[in-house]
Design a protein around this motif. Structure first.
Motif, PDB file in Angstrom:
ATOM      1  N   GLU A 153      24.028-116.846  46.450  1.00 15.85           N
ATOM      2  CA  GLU A 153      22.862-116.192  47.046  1.00 15.85           C
ATOM      3  C   GLU A 153      22.673-114.762  46.557  1.00 15.85           C
ATOM      4  O   GLU A 153      21.615-114.167  46.784  1.00 15.85           O
ATOM      5  N   LYS A 154      23.661-114.188  45.878  1.00 18.31           N
ATOM      6  CA  LYS A 154      23.539-112.832  45.353  1.00 18.31           C
ATOM      7  C   LYS A 154      22.654-112.778  44.110  1.00 18.31           C
ATOM      8  O   LYS A 154      22.152-111.727  43.753  1.00 18.31           O
ATOM      9  N   VAL A 155      22.482-113.923  43.436  1.00 18.90           N
ATOM     10  CA  VAL A 155      21.720-113.969  42.188  1.00 18.90           C
ATOM     11  C   VAL A 155      20.244-114.222  42.500  1.00 18.90           C
ATOM     12  O   VAL A 155      19.892-115.228  43.111  1.00 18.90           O
ATOM     13  N   LEU A 156      19.385-113.285  42.075  1.00 17.60           N
ATOM     14  CA  LEU A 156      17.948-113.446  42.275  1.00 17.60           C
ATOM     15  C   LEU A 156      17.336-114.298  41.158  1.00 17.60           C
ATOM     16  O   LEU A 156      16.557-115.204  41.415  1.00 17.60           O
ATOM     17  N   ARG A 157      17.670-113.991  39.912  1.00 19.94           N
ATOM     18  CA  ARG A 157      17.155-114.723  38.746  1.00 19.94           C
ATOM     19  C   ARG A 157      18.220-114.718  37.658  1.00 19.94           C
ATOM     20  O   ARG A 157      19.076-113.841  37.601  1.00 19.94           O
ATOM     21  N   VAL A 173      21.342-113.248  30.967  1.00 21.15           N
ATOM     22  CA  VAL A 173      20.981-112.079  31.752  1.00 21.15           C
ATOM     23  C   VAL A 173      20.739-112.575  33.167  1.00 21.15           C
ATOM     24  O   VAL A 173      20.033-113.558  33.362  1.00 21.15           O
ATOM     25  N   PHE A 174      21.350-111.914  34.132  1.00 21.23           N
ATOM     26  CA  PHE A 174      21.089-112.290  35.517  1.00 21.23           C
ATOM     27  C   PHE A 174      20.861-111.045  36.351  1.00 21.23           C
ATOM     28  O   PHE A 174      21.311-109.958  36.012  1.00 21.23           O
ATOM     29  N   ILE A 175      20.088-111.237  37.422  1.00 21.00           N
ATOM     30  CA  ILE A 175      19.726-110.134  38.308  1.00 21.00           C
ATOM     31  C   ILE A 175      20.377-110.379  39.663  1.00 21.00           C
ATOM     32  O   ILE A 175      20.181-111.434  40.271  1.00 21.00           O
ATOM     33  N   LEU A 176      21.147-109.400  40.104  1.00 16.99           N
ATOM     34  CA  LEU A 176      21.811-109.486  41.405  1.00 16.99           C
ATOM     35  C   LEU A 176      21.007-108.703  42.444  1.00 16.99           C
ATOM     36  O   LEU A 176      20.345-107.719  42.112  1.00 16.99           O
ATOM     37  N   THR A 177      21.086-109.137  43.677  1.00 16.94           N
ATOM     38  CA  THR A 177      20.348-108.503  44.765  1.00 16.94           C
ATOM     39  C   THR A 177      20.755-107.029  44.916  1.00 16.94           C
ATOM     40  O   THR A 177      21.935-106.688  44.754  1.00 16.94           O
ATOM     41  N   PRO A 178      19.818-106.148  45.216  1.00 21.70           N
ATOM     42  CA  PRO A 178      20.123-104.711  45.280  1.00 21.70           C
ATOM     43  C   PRO A 178      20.878-104.270  46.540  1.00 21.70           C
ATOM     44  O   PRO A 178      21.307-103.125  46.612  1.00 21.70           O
ATOM     45  N   VAL A 179      21.064-105.153  47.511  1.00 17.33           N
ATOM     46  CA  VAL A 179      21.743-104.757  48.747  1.00 17.33           C
ATOM     47  C   VAL A 179      23.266-104.764  48.610  1.00 17.33           C
ATOM     48  O   VAL A 179      23.968-104.408  49.543  1.00 17.33           O
ATOM     49  N   LEU A 180      23.765-105.154  47.438  1.00 19.34           N
ATOM     50  CA  LEU A 180      25.214-105.206  47.218  1.00 19.34           C
ATOM     51  C   LEU A 180      25.785-103.813  47.008  1.00 19.34           C
ATOM     52  O   LEU A 180      25.144-102.948  46.422  1.00 19.34           O
ATOM     53  N   SER A 181      27.023-103.627  47.453  1.00 23.15           N
ATOM     54  CA  SER A 181      27.724-102.383  47.137  1.00 23.15           C
ATOM     55  C   SER A 181      28.209-102.480  45.691  1.00 23.15           C
ATOM     56  O   SER A 181      28.147-103.541  45.073  1.00 23.15           O
ATOM     57  N   ASP A 182      28.695-101.386  45.166  1.00 21.16           N
ATOM     58  CA  ASP A 182      29.176-101.367  43.777  1.00 21.16           C
ATOM     59  C   ASP A 182      30.329-102.350  43.592  1.00 21.16           C
ATOM     60  O   ASP A 182      30.393-103.056  42.594  1.00 21.16           O
ATOM     61  N   ASP A 183      31.248-102.394  44.573  1.00 18.31           N
ATOM     62  CA  ASP A 183      32.385-103.310  44.492  1.00 18.31           C
ATOM     63  C   ASP A 183      31.943-104.770  44.537  1.00 18.31           C
ATOM     64  O   ASP A 183      32.462-105.611  43.806  1.00 18.31           O
ATOM     65  N   GLN A 184      30.982-105.078  45.398  1.00 16.44           N
ATOM     66  CA  GLN A 184      30.493-106.456  45.504  1.00 16.44           C
ATOM     67  C   GLN A 184      29.808-106.891  44.215  1.00 16.44           C
ATOM     68  O   GLN A 184      29.930-108.041  43.792  1.00 16.44           O
ATOM     69  N   MET A 185      29.078-105.964  43.575  1.00 14.93           N
ATOM     70  CA  MET A 185      28.409-106.272  42.321  1.00 14.93           C
ATOM     71  C   MET A 185      29.439-106.572  41.229  1.00 14.93           C
ATOM     72  O   MET A 185      29.328-107.561  40.510  1.00 14.93           O
ATOM     73  N   LYS A 186      30.465-105.728  41.140  1.00 12.74           N
ATOM     74  CA  LYS A 186      31.509-105.940  40.139  1.00 12.74           C
ATOM     75  C   LYS A 186      32.271-107.237  40.400  1.00 12.74           C
ATOM     76  O   LYS A 186      32.659-107.934  39.466  1.00 12.74           O
ATOM     77  N   GLU A 187      32.469-107.558  41.658  1.00 15.80           N
ATOM     78  CA  GLU A 187      33.145-108.804  42.037  1.00 15.80           C
ATOM     79  C   GLU A 187      32.325-110.027  41.600  1.00 15.80           C
ATOM     80  O   GLU A 187      32.871-111.002  41.083  1.00 15.80           O
TER      81      GLU A 187
END
Length: 113
Positions: free
Chosen positions: A83-87, A7-21
């Protein structure tokens, strides 16, 4: 091969496309190292229990996969470098956890029908 769940947490400032990428990048690392992805769930944007890097929310992603133990080290090094991964948290599932995960997936698929 062992069965793992990460399980990983991505930063909330990403757009939907950036998150999927970002998710596809980590899935690519797994499959590129011979892992077999069993299940992937996007839990969406959720509130964190405490602030991480001054952020109170994050995108939660769950990936269940079968892999050799060496693959985990590669995956976690990439989590640390991004850097997109918080935890992140990766665990090896024992037989009861595997049974529970299968039951949870089958119940989820029944609800979606």
């Amino acid at each position: 091969m062992n069965q793992y769940e990460t399980v990983f947490i991505l930063t909330p400032v990403l757009s939907d496309d950036q998150m999927k990428e970002a998710v596809s990048k980590f899935k690519g690392i797994l499959t590129g190292n011979g892992a077999e992805i069993i299940n992937e769930e996007n839990w969406g944007l959720r509130k964190l229990a405490y602030a991480i890097d001054k952020k109170s929310t994050g995108f939660y992603i769950l990936i269940e996969f079968k892999a050799m133990p060496e693959v985990i080290k590669t995956l976690e090094v990439n989590f640390r470098r991004d850097e997109k991964v918080l935890r992140y948290l990766t665990i090896k599932q024992e037989k009861y956890a595997i049974e529970y995960a299968e039951k949870r997936r089958s119940n989820k698929s029944k609800k979606e029908d």
